[in-house]
Design a protein around this motif. Structure first.
Motif, PDB file in Angstrom:
ATOM      1  N   GLY A 128      19.247  27.600  55.867  1.00  0.00           N
ATOM      2  CA  GLY A 128      17.880  27.880  55.449  1.00  0.00           C
ATOM      3  C   GLY A 128      17.616  29.369  55.320  1.00  0.00           C
ATOM      4  O   GLY A 128      16.971  29.823  54.372  1.00  0.00           O
ATOM      5  N   ILE A 129      18.124  30.158  56.273  1.00  0.00           N
ATOM      6  CA  ILE A 129      17.949  31.614  56.221  1.00  0.00           C
ATOM      7  C   ILE A 129      18.661  32.203  55.015  1.00  0.00           C
ATOM      8  O   ILE A 129      18.138  33.109  54.343  1.00  0.00           O
ATOM      9  N   GLU A 130      19.839  31.644  54.684  1.00  0.00           N
ATOM     10  CA  GLU A 130      20.586  32.123  53.519  1.00  0.00           C
ATOM     11  C   GLU A 130      19.823  31.844  52.228  1.00  0.00           C
ATOM     12  O   GLU A 130      19.756  32.691  51.331  1.00  0.00           O
ATOM     13  N   HIS A 131      19.216  30.659  52.127  1.00  0.00           N
ATOM     14  CA  HIS A 131      18.427  30.329  50.935  1.00  0.00           C
ATOM     15  C   HIS A 131      17.215  31.252  50.815  1.00  0.00           C
ATOM     16  O   HIS A 131      16.860  31.678  49.707  1.00  0.00           O
ATOM     17  N   GLN A 132      16.587  31.559  51.932  1.00  0.00           N
ATOM     18  CA  GLN A 132      15.430  32.450  51.901  1.00  0.00           C
ATOM     19  C   GLN A 132      15.822  33.842  51.405  1.00  0.00           C
ATOM     20  O   GLN A 132      15.134  34.437  50.569  1.00  0.00           O
ATOM     21  N   LYS A 133      16.943  34.360  51.899  1.00  0.00           N
ATOM     22  CA  LYS A 133      17.423  35.678  51.459  1.00  0.00           C
ATOM     23  C   LYS A 133      17.732  35.676  49.966  1.00  0.00           C
ATOM     24  O   LYS A 133      17.429  36.634  49.244  1.00  0.00           O
ATOM     25  N   TYR A 134      18.329  34.571  49.486  1.00  0.00           N
ATOM     26  CA  TYR A 134      18.648  34.479  48.061  1.00  0.00           C
ATOM     27  C   TYR A 134      17.377  34.503  47.204  1.00  0.00           C
ATOM     28  O   TYR A 134      17.307  35.225  46.194  1.00  0.00           O
ATOM     29  N   LEU A 135      16.371  33.727  47.597  1.00  0.00           N
ATOM     30  CA  LEU A 135      15.132  33.684  46.814  1.00  0.00           C
ATOM     31  C   LEU A 135      14.433  35.038  46.819  1.00  0.00           C
ATOM     32  O   LEU A 135      13.844  35.449  45.798  1.00  0.00           O
ATOM     33  N   LEU A 136      14.469  35.739  47.936  1.00  0.00           N
ATOM     34  CA  LEU A 136      13.895  37.084  47.993  1.00  0.00           C
ATOM     35  C   LEU A 136      14.628  38.032  47.042  1.00  0.00           C
ATOM     36  O   LEU A 136      14.000  38.825  46.319  1.00  0.00           O
ATOM     37  N   THR A 137      15.956  37.925  47.010  1.00  0.00           N
ATOM     38  CA  THR A 137      16.754  38.777  46.119  1.00  0.00           C
ATOM     39  C   THR A 137      16.464  38.452  44.662  1.00  0.00           C
ATOM     40  O   THR A 137      16.356  39.353  43.824  1.00  0.00           O
ATOM     41  N   LEU A 138      16.326  37.152  44.353  1.00  0.00           N
ATOM     42  CA  LEU A 138      16.012  36.738  42.982  1.00  0.00           C
ATOM     43  C   LEU A 138      14.662  37.296  42.557  1.00  0.00           C
ATOM     44  O   LEU A 138      14.506  37.814  41.439  1.00  0.00           O
ATOM     45  N   LYS A 139      13.686  37.221  43.449  1.00  0.00           N
ATOM     46  CA  LYS A 139      12.348  37.751  43.142  1.00  0.00           C
ATOM     47  C   LYS A 139      12.395  39.258  42.926  1.00  0.00           C
ATOM     48  O   LYS A 139      11.813  39.788  41.966  1.00  0.00           O
TER      49      LYS A 139
END
Length: 416
Positions: A82-93
């Motif tokens: 879950g933490i990895e997905h959150q970091k990815y979405l932040l990077t995408l944004k």
């Protein structure tokens, strides 16, 4: 829940040409074989007018619905995944959709987890909203409180247009139109970060599901890395199944008990709607057991309902309005009212029939006039035998002999 109805409406109001500030628009078209047919990247402001409004309509739909029903506030799973997905979405944004590898990762994850048999379009928008501060009166001020940067993703089914006739200008005749593929409104979508309390909440995702459709828990967990939630439609169905399964094959009793429980829930929800200061009712297993008791459910069935409810909903009990079947309550109330009226009519008909059976029928020979008004006189049979007609001073009269100190009344008035 941190996202408010006002937060959703504030973002949605901006989705018109005079206020929209979308920057980059990206997406890909996927066929039924889960293969990417084409990918595209555009500057939103440079789209042709027809395309501009169509893409704006898709984005606007992702902000529509009811919070807690088909518009869900999701929290990230606190596991490593879950933490990895959150970091990815932040990077995408933060990339403003300029990084093709990050976009491809999103496309691949959606294609892997989105269960749909046909073609569909994945659309991703990037926007930066200069959030104005609010005056004490509630009106927007020119000063900004913060910049809210976010991404919107929508997944839209693409279907073949229906066969139709049309005018073929080059042939100057009416003929079959050529069928083409049409992009529909989103089946699901999400906004990240969530816009909560008029600001960015990087720990939450606002997730949209088309009303009546499943929530796609595999999408929530594996694409977003969030804890899956049910939609209101899923909560409603799960609650109904819990009650009916507890009764086994006795469907009639199950329907009756479920209806009574729904009536009580309806009253609870109505009370909250009248007084907005009251918090929403959370239906815990204990509360549902109370509903069953009030509906006069047998103890063994009530215990089974409570046990099954706890297993199905666990530590995420739904709110009362999510399991309320308003149509069932309304239809059931109308049926009960109609049945009560029909019962009253039946009772009245029986009473009238009983009165008619006990009434003394007037024989034609007893009628003192052959034509004209009929005077109906009722008396015990032993007295009736002495009643006769007689002509008195040329006038045909009905003579009722009186004995002793007897007197007579007509229409309640004593006759002298």
């Amino acid at each position: 829940m941190n996202i408010t109805k006002g937060d959703v409406q504030e973002l949605r109001r901006r989705l018109k040409k005079t206020e929209c500030t979308f920057g980059r628009l990206c997406g890909c078209y996927v066929n039924s074989g889960k293969q990417i047919v084409t990918k595209f990247t555009e500057q939103f402001s440079e789209l042709e007018e027809d395309e501009y409004y169509k893409y704006l309509e898709i984005a606007k739909k992702t902000f529509s619905g009811t919070l807690g029903a088909n518009l869900l506030e999701l929290e990230f799973d606190r596991s490593d995944s879950g933490i990895e997905h959150q970091k990815y979405l932040l990077t995408l944004k933060d990339s403003k959709l300029a990084n093709e590898e990050l976009l491809d990762r999103l496309y691949e994850q959606v294609i892997e987890e989105y269960s749909y048999p046909g073609n569909y379009l994945i659309v991703v928008y990037h926007d930066v909203y200069d959030v104005p501060s609010k005056a004490t009166s509630g009106e927007d001020q020119d000063e900004s409180t913060e910049l809210y940067a976010y991404c919107v993703c929508a997944v839209c089914p693409v279907e073949l247009a229906k066969p139709a006739l049309g005018y073929k200008e080059d042939e100057n005749r009416i003929g079959a139109r050529e069928r083409d593929w049409v992009v529909g409104l989103p089946d699901l979508g999400f906004v990240y970060p969530a816009f909560a309390n008029r600001g960015s909440d990087v720990n939450a995702v606002m997730y949209y599901v088309k009303t009546g459709r499943p929530s796609h828990p595999e999408f929530i967990e594996n694409v977003l890395g969030c804890v899956a939630q049910r939609t209101a439609a899923e909560d409603k169905l799960a609650f109904k199944n819990v009650v009916h399964d507890a009764f086994g094959e006795d469907e009639e009793q199950a329907d009756a008990a479920f209806f009574q429980m729904q009536k009580t829930i309806s009253a609870m929800v109505a009370e909250r709607e009248e007084d907005e200061s009251l918090p929403p009712v959370e239906l815990t297993a204990e509360a549902v057991s109370g509903l069953a008791t009030e509906a006069e459910v047998p103890d063994e069935v009530r215990a089974q309902i409570e046990k099954s409810y706890e297993q199905v909903f666990g530590d995420q009990p739904p709110q009362a309005h999510n399991v309320l079947d308003s149509r069932l309550v309304e239809e059931g109330t109308v049926k009960a009212h109609t049945a009560a009226l029909e019962q009253k009519v039946a009772v009245l008909q029986q009473e009238l029939a009983h009165q008619a059976a006990n009434a003394t029928d007037t024989d034609e020979d007893d009628v003192p006039w052959e034509t004209g008004t009929v005077i109906d006189v009722r008396m015990p049979q032993e007295r009736a035998v002495n009643v006769h007609t007689e002509v008195v001073e040329g006038q045909k009269c009905l003579v009722i002999p009186l004995t002793g100190d007897e007197s007579a009344r007509i229409n309640g008035v004593e006759v002298e």
